[in-house]
Design an enzyme around this catalytic site. Structure first.
Site, PDB file in Angstrom:
ATOM      1  N   ASN A   9       0.867  -1.184   0.000  1.00 15.90           N
ATOM      2  CA  ASN A   9       0.000   0.000   0.000  1.00 15.90           C
ATOM      3  C   ASN A   9       0.902   1.232   0.000  1.00 15.90           C
ATOM      4  OD1 ASN A   9      -1.817   2.035   0.455  1.00 15.90           O
ATOM      5  ND2 ASN A   9      -2.264   1.451   2.577  1.00 15.90           N
ATOM      6  N   TRP A  10       1.008   1.865  -1.147  1.00 14.65           N
ATOM      7  CA  TRP A  10       1.934   3.003  -1.272  1.00 14.65           C
ATOM      8  C   TRP A  10       1.344   4.286  -0.687  1.00 14.65           C
ATOM      9  CZ3 TRP A  10       4.125   2.489  -6.988  1.00 14.65           C
ATOM     10  CH2 TRP A  10       4.768   1.252  -7.106  1.00 14.65           C
ATOM     11  N   LYS A  11       0.087   4.232  -0.283  1.00 15.68           N
ATOM     12  CA  LYS A  11      -0.586   5.406   0.288  1.00 15.68           C
ATOM     13  C   LYS A  11      -0.390   6.615  -0.636  1.00 15.68           C
ATOM     14  CE  LYS A  11       0.256   3.411   4.789  1.00 15.68           C
ATOM     15  NZ  LYS A  11       0.032   3.538   6.203  1.00 15.68           N
ATOM     16  N   HIS A  94      -9.589   0.864   4.563  1.00 18.93           N
ATOM     17  CA  HIS A  94      -8.325   1.042   5.299  1.00 18.93           C
ATOM     18  C   HIS A  94      -8.587   1.922   6.523  1.00 18.93           C
ATOM     19  CE1 HIS A  94      -4.241   2.236   6.295  1.00 18.93           C
ATOM     20  NE2 HIS A  94      -3.833   1.186   5.599  1.00 18.93           N
ATOM     21  N   GLU A  96      -7.014   4.273   7.798  1.00 17.14           N
ATOM     22  CA  GLU A  96      -6.802   5.717   7.585  1.00 17.14           C
ATOM     23  C   GLU A  96      -8.042   6.337   6.960  1.00 17.14           C
ATOM     24  OE1 GLU A  96      -3.069   5.464   5.489  1.00 17.14           O
ATOM     25  OE2 GLU A  96      -2.116   4.743   7.330  1.00 17.14           O
ATOM     26  N   GLU A 166      -5.595  -5.543  10.244  1.00 17.21           N
ATOM     27  CA  GLU A 166      -4.634  -4.488  10.544  1.00 17.21           C
ATOM     28  C   GLU A 166      -5.017  -3.794  11.851  1.00 17.21           C
ATOM     29  OE1 GLU A 166      -2.462  -3.142   6.777  1.00 17.21           O
ATOM     30  OE2 GLU A 166      -4.218  -1.887   6.978  1.00 17.21           O
ATOM     31  N   GLY A 172       2.094   1.826  10.834  1.00 16.10           N
ATOM     32  CA  GLY A 172       3.024   2.947  10.741  1.00 16.10           C
ATOM     33  C   GLY A 172       3.690   3.318  12.053  1.00 16.10           C
ATOM     34  N   SER A 213       3.128  -2.547  10.438  1.00 19.09           N
ATOM     35  CA  SER A 213       4.572  -2.548  10.724  1.00 19.09           C
ATOM     36  C   SER A 213       5.254  -3.863  10.344  1.00 19.09           C
ATOM     37  CB  SER A 213       4.837  -2.191  12.185  1.00 19.09           C
ATOM     38  OG  SER A 213       4.369  -0.872  12.448  1.00 19.09           O
ATOM     39  N   GLY A 234       2.695  -1.277   4.328  1.00 15.14           N
ATOM     40  CA  GLY A 234       2.726   0.155   4.032  1.00 15.14           C
ATOM     41  C   GLY A 234       4.148   0.621   3.825  1.00 15.14           C
ATOM     42  N   GLY A 235       4.750   1.195   4.873  1.00  9.84           N
ATOM     43  CA  GLY A 235       6.068   1.815   4.776  1.00  9.84           C
ATOM     44  C   GLY A 235       7.122   0.973   4.077  1.00  9.84           C
TER      45      GLY A 235
HETATM   46  C1  PEP Z   1      -0.803  -0.084   5.851  1.00  4.47           C
HETATM   47  O1  PEP Z   1      -0.668   0.991   5.314  1.00  4.47           O
HETATM   48  O2  PEP Z   1      -1.794  -0.765   5.623  1.00  4.47           O
HETATM   49  C2  PEP Z   1       0.237  -0.540   6.778  1.00  4.47           C
HETATM   50  C3  PEP Z   1       0.093  -1.710   7.338  1.00  4.47           C
HETATM   51  O3  PEP Z   1       1.292   0.306   6.994  1.00  4.47           O
HETATM   52  P1  PEP Z   1       2.699  -0.059   7.723  1.00  4.47           P
HETATM   53  O4  PEP Z   1       3.184  -1.344   7.096  1.00  4.47           O
HETATM   54  O5  PEP Z   1       3.588   1.086   7.423  1.00  4.47           O
HETATM   55  O6  PEP Z   1       2.418  -0.234   9.171  1.00  4.47           O
END
Ligand code: PEP
Length: 252
Positions: A9-11, A94, A96, A166, A172, A213, A234-235
């Protein structure tokens, strides 16, 4: 046997050129890891650029959101049909979007139906906040979100859905959940309600990712759990070497 699926997920990151660069840096390695389905989820503006670079390969492309209506006066929104023109997956619900953009169980339900009707594969996100976790509400919250997401789907539709568990407090933050605990939540509060709505065979077919994470250093601990079929990342998905390492870990 469920094929692991790891989605990045590049957000709200990456211009088209930056997106192409990340695909160039990862594509060859990801294609060599045939046991795992890899999916890039760039922002809308880079979907086509990424799709062009992986066309004809097993690497998937997904959007990060959609609107449930087919078309109309919904400025700034994108329909399932528009997405199905360029990609095969779509992230729905998601945390967010739930926290910052008013997404609810009801909008998730409508988006699930719209996505499936257009032939998209939903990656639907569920998970509890820190306060819900501390208040002992994880099971209740996650089960409610799962029930809303799968409400009204046919058995055939349900088995194609990907669920991402999640925990919101793990996204994050660098504070990943504990793998055995995440597995128990997936088993008891995601697969069990799906089994209740459909059948246990159906619940066994649904792929469930862990997200929050995930890094190369902890990915293997999640993927060795029996109910975890990959990750929503994500990251770490923004760094070529990290994303490749996570996908490799999913291959076992
Ligand atoms: C996400 O954006 O769904 C996510 C899990 O981010 P991260 O891996 O950075 O925690």
């Amino acid at each position: 046997m469920r094929k692991p699926i790891v989605a990045g997920n590049w957000k709200m990151h990456k211009t088209r050129e930056q997106a192409r660069q990340l695909v160039y840096e990862t594509r060859t390695d990801l294609l060599a890891i045939e046991a795992v389905e890899s999916v890039f989820c760039p922002p809308f503006t880079a979907l086509e650029a990424v799709a062009e670079l992986v066309a004809g390969t097993p690497i998937g492309v997904g959007a990060q959101n959609l609107h449930w209506e087919e078309q109309g006066a919904f400025t700034g929104e994108i329909s399932a049909e528009m997405l199905a023109d360029v990609c095969a997956y779509v992230i729905i619900g998601h945390s967010e979007r739930r926290a910052m953009f008013g997404e609810t169980d009801e909008t998730v339900r409508k988006k699930m139906r719209a996505a499936l009707a257009a032939g998209l594969i939903p990656i639907v996100c569920v998970g509890e906040t820190y306060d819900e976790n501390q208040g002992g509400k994880t099971g209740e919250v996650v089960t409610r979100q799962v029930r809303a997401a799968f409400d009204g789907l046919s058995a055939a539709e349900a088995s194609g859905v990907v669920v991402a568990y999640e925990p919101v407090w793990a996204i994050g933050t660098g504070l990943a959940a504990e793998p055995e605990g995440a597995n128990a939540i997936i088993r008891d509060t995601i697969r069990a309600p799906i089994a209740g709505m459909f059948s246990s065979e159906q619940a066994d077919r649904v792929r469930v990712q862990y997200g929050g994470s995930v890094k190369p250093v902890n990915a293997g601990d999640f993927f060795s759990q029996p109910d975890i079929d990959g990750a929503l990342v994500g990251g770490a998905s923004l760094k070529a070497a990290d994303f490749i390492a996570i996908v490799r870990a999913a291959a076992g």
